[in-house]
Enzyme design. Structure first.
Site, mmCIF file in Angstrom:
data_model
loop_
_atom_site.group_PDB
_atom_site.id
_atom_site.type_symbol
_atom_site.label_atom_id
_atom_site.label_comp_id
_atom_site.label_asym_id
_atom_site.label_seq_id
_atom_site.Cartn_x
_atom_site.Cartn_y
_atom_site.Cartn_z
ATOM 1 N NE ARG A 37 -34.760 -49.931 85.697
ATOM 2 C CZ ARG A 37 -33.553 -50.456 85.588
ATOM 3 N NH1 ARG A 37 -32.508 -49.752 85.953
ATOM 4 N NH2 ARG A 37 -33.401 -51.683 85.152
ATOM 5 C CE LYS A 203 -22.311 -59.207 73.226
ATOM 6 N NZ LYS A 203 -21.295 -59.360 74.202
ATOM 7 N N GLY A 353 -33.322 -54.296 78.529
ATOM 8 C CA GLY A 353 -33.119 -52.846 78.476
ATOM 9 C C GLY A 353 -33.575 -52.230 77.165
ATOM 10 N N GLY A 376 -31.016 -57.207 83.148
ATOM 11 C CA GLY A 376 -30.264 -58.391 83.572
ATOM 12 C C GLY A 376 -31.060 -59.271 84.524
#
Ligand code: ADP
Ligand code: MG
Length: 396
Positions: A37, A203, A353, A376
């Site tokens: 990053r 999930k 991520g 996100g």
């Protein structure tokens, strides 16, 4: 509509506040373990410096609690040191964000100098979007640049209220945000066909909206990871001890119906007797997971089939590892689809991520068209959401 970028700003002799996302992973000793990053922000920072600006850099790191002792690991000193190495010039770091030390350091900046402020989330005003805090922060600089793609889905002060303090001709996005938005725009607009989505991860509940939004655009939706077992259970199969979201079975059934033959589930599975990397493993073919076993990776035949589909795609978008790739015995599926993407001549985009971490770890990141720096933020874009942090930056 394309946004005003740092190219459009008057930079010479100006103090430019750049909101970067230096929320990097740290080792146990607080060292920067992956500086992707930081490196991703360099083009914007260099452009500003080359055009006669000085830089005031603002970022968060981790999840500070407000207790100074517990928050010490989230100070930005080591991030500033790594930036200095990567930038090849000195970087000054102060211990507050808007206090007297920050004000004094900011006022003394001359063209070419770089100042890193303390973790912006040490201030309670950041999360709240407090206008008084925002005005203080904005008061340090002449112009504002948002190059923090990984934070664009947040309405925090430094993302929304701070840019609002500047005249519209002094607000812009940086090159990283520009590039991330361009790629997402293409994916959701006119991607090179056939487009294939590869979805895995922990999930199904995290990904329902993404799947719904992508379905009309893709030829195939290849499923892996733990969400497989929620789908298999929804179809009435046995799933052994695999991770299943019992409260999401209805939604899984709806997605299966909506997707029809586009949605592809693994034809075989690597199963183990427990999550432990030393547990006994075997490959099972077909949709039934035996009692006492849990699915921890897609099987070799599935990896082969998915690889073939990926290699023939015009565009592949991947979010979510195919298995519990952190452990050697369960990583083959993730590695194999990653390699297929790396070898594909199509456009290959990776986001999320852990997914980004896996391709870094496998040394495949450079072979992808793009690895998003947003977890996100990337997913919310794929859901079709728009961000307040970008609404406050004028269109060109
Ligand atoms: P991303 O961060 O890329 O969006 P997720 O957060 O959805 O991805 O999921 C990543 C996690 O899912 C990984 O830590 C991986 O270990 C876990 N995972 C994937 N497949 C399985 C599985 N079959 N059983 C248990 N965990 C899994
Ligand atoms: Mg994750």
């Amino acid at each position: 509509m394309p946004k005003q970028t740092i190219r459009d700003l008057d930079l010479s002799g100006k103090k430019v506040l750049v909101r970067v996302d230096f929320n990097v992973p740290l080792t146990k000793d607080g060292e920067v373990s992956d500086d992707r990053r930081i490196v991703a922000a360099l083009p914007t920072l260099k452009h500003a410096l080359d055009h006669g600006a000085s830089l005031i850099l603002v970022s968060h790191l981790g999840r500070p609690t407000g207790k100074p002792e517990a928050d010490a690991p989230f100070r930005l000193d080591r991030v500033a040191a790594r930036l200095s190495e990567r930038l090849g010039r000195p970087v000054q770091k102060v211990n507050d964000t808007v206090g007297p030390e920050a004000q004094a350091a900011a006022s003394k900046l001359t063209p070419g100098q770089v100042l890193v402020l303390e973790n912006v989330r040490f201030n309670s005003g950041e999360k709240k979007g407090d206008p008084k805090f925002a005005a203080e922060l904005a008061g340090l600089a002449d112009a504002y640049v948002n190059d923090a793609f990984g934070t664009c889905h947040r309405d925090e002060a430094s993302m929304v209220a701070v840019p609002e303090c500047f005249p519209t001709d002094r607000r812009a996005i940086g090159f990283l945000v520009e590039k991330e938005l361009q790629i997402l725009d293409t994916l959701l607009g006119q991607p090179k066909g056939p487009m294939v989505a590869l979805m895995g991860g922990a999930k199904v509940s995290d990904k329902i909206l993404v799947i719904e939004n992508l379905l009309p655009k893709v030829e195939k939706l290849l499923i892996g990871g733990a969400m497989t077992y929620t789908f298999l259970r929804a179809q009435g199969h046995s799933t052994g001890k695999s991770r299943v979201e019992e409260d999401k079975l209805d939604e899984a059934r709806k997605l299966l119906e909506l997707a029809g033959s586009k949605l592809v589930l693994p034809s075989d599975h690597l199963v183990a007797t427990s999550l432990d990397p030393t547990a006994e493993t075997k490959v099972v073919t077909g949709p039934e997971i035996p009692d006492g076993w849990l699915g921890l990776d897609i099987g070799p035949a599935t990896a082969e089939t998915y690889g073939e589909i990926i290699r023939n795609a015009g565009t592949v978008i991947w979010n979510g590892p195919m298995g519990k790739f952190e452990d050697e015995p369960f990583r083959q599926g993730t590695l194999k689809v990653g390699q297929a993407m790396a070898n594909s001549s199509g456009v290959t985009v990776v986001g999320g991520g852990e997914t980004a971490e896996s391709v870094e770890e496998f040394g495949l990141a450079d072979k992808m068209s793009h690895v998003s720096t947003g977890g996100g933020a990337f997913l919310e874009c794929l859901e079709g959401k728009t961000f307040n942090s970008l609404k406050v930056i004028p269109d060109r």
